[in-house]
Design an enzyme around this catalytic site. Structure first.
Site, PDB file in Angstrom:
ATOM      1  N   ARG A  22      31.396  26.346  13.904  1.00 20.97           N
ATOM      2  CA  ARG A  22      32.660  25.887  14.488  1.00 20.97           C
ATOM      3  C   ARG A  22      33.506  25.227  13.404  1.00 20.97           C
ATOM      4  O   ARG A  22      33.017  24.421  12.629  1.00 20.97           O
ATOM      5  CB  ARG A  22      32.374  24.882  15.596  1.00 20.97           C
ATOM      6  CG  ARG A  22      33.570  24.276  16.248  1.00 20.97           C
ATOM      7  CD  ARG A  22      34.303  25.263  17.101  1.00 20.97           C
ATOM      8  NE  ARG A  22      35.441  24.566  17.709  1.00 20.97           N
ATOM      9  CZ  ARG A  22      36.423  25.186  18.287  1.00 20.97           C
ATOM     10  NH1 ARG A  22      36.418  26.480  18.358  1.00 20.97           N
ATOM     11  NH2 ARG A  22      37.406  24.520  18.805  1.00 20.97           N
ATOM     12  N   ALA A  67      34.335  20.968   9.970  1.00 25.48           N
ATOM     13  CA  ALA A  67      33.541  22.157  10.269  1.00 25.48           C
ATOM     14  C   ALA A  67      32.094  21.716  10.479  1.00 25.48           C
ATOM     15  O   ALA A  67      31.681  20.659   9.994  1.00 25.48           O
ATOM     16  CB  ALA A  67      33.635  23.163   9.138  1.00 25.48           C
ATOM     17  N   LYS A  68      31.344  22.517  11.203  1.00 26.27           N
ATOM     18  CA  LYS A  68      29.931  22.211  11.404  1.00 26.27           C
ATOM     19  C   LYS A  68      29.239  23.493  11.808  1.00 26.27           C
ATOM     20  O   LYS A  68      29.829  24.385  12.407  1.00 26.27           O
ATOM     21  CB  LYS A  68      29.761  21.162  12.517  1.00 26.27           C
ATOM     22  CG  LYS A  68      28.386  20.559  12.600  1.00 26.27           C
ATOM     23  CD  LYS A  68      28.090  19.709  11.393  1.00 26.27           C
ATOM     24  CE  LYS A  68      26.763  18.991  11.540  1.00 26.27           C
ATOM     25  NZ  LYS A  68      26.460  18.178  10.389  1.00 26.27           N
ATOM     26  N   GLY A  69      27.973  23.592  11.469  1.00 24.50           N
ATOM     27  CA  GLY A  69      27.159  24.726  11.872  1.00 24.50           C
ATOM     28  C   GLY A  69      25.863  24.216  12.457  1.00 24.50           C
ATOM     29  O   GLY A  69      25.404  23.120  12.130  1.00 24.50           O
TER      30      GLY A  69
END
Length: 86
Positions: A22, A67-69
């Site tokens: 995201r 952002a992040k995963g």
């Protein structure tokens, strides 16, 4: 975005890991974040962490969006360096 990634393990079996990604407010600039490895990570959690990273970078005037995963797996069950991409 949600992606499934097959990984060939040492015992010859192929295990499928699910990756959630995201980006929040990354228009025309790179995103800053990281990966969260957890068996119960969800898309809503990843969205919230990406939004939080947006606020953190804006607070200190960094030219990044948030952002992040997330990778759905149990990191304690896998030894680092033991899995190879299939």
């Amino acid at each position: 975005m949600e992606v499934s990634v097959p990984v060939k393990m040492d015992n010859g079996q192929t295990k499928v890991f699910y990756w959630i990604s995201r980006a929040a407010q990354c228009v025309a600039r790179p995103g800053k974040g990281g990966l969260r490895y957890h068996p119960n990570v969800t898309l809503d959690e990843v969205k919230a962490l990406a939004a939080w990273m947006t606020w953190k970078t804006a607070t200190v005037n960094l030219p990044y969006g948030g952002a992040k995963g997330g990778i759905i797996c149990d990191p304690k069950a896998h030894v680092q360096g033991r899995a190879r991409t299939a």
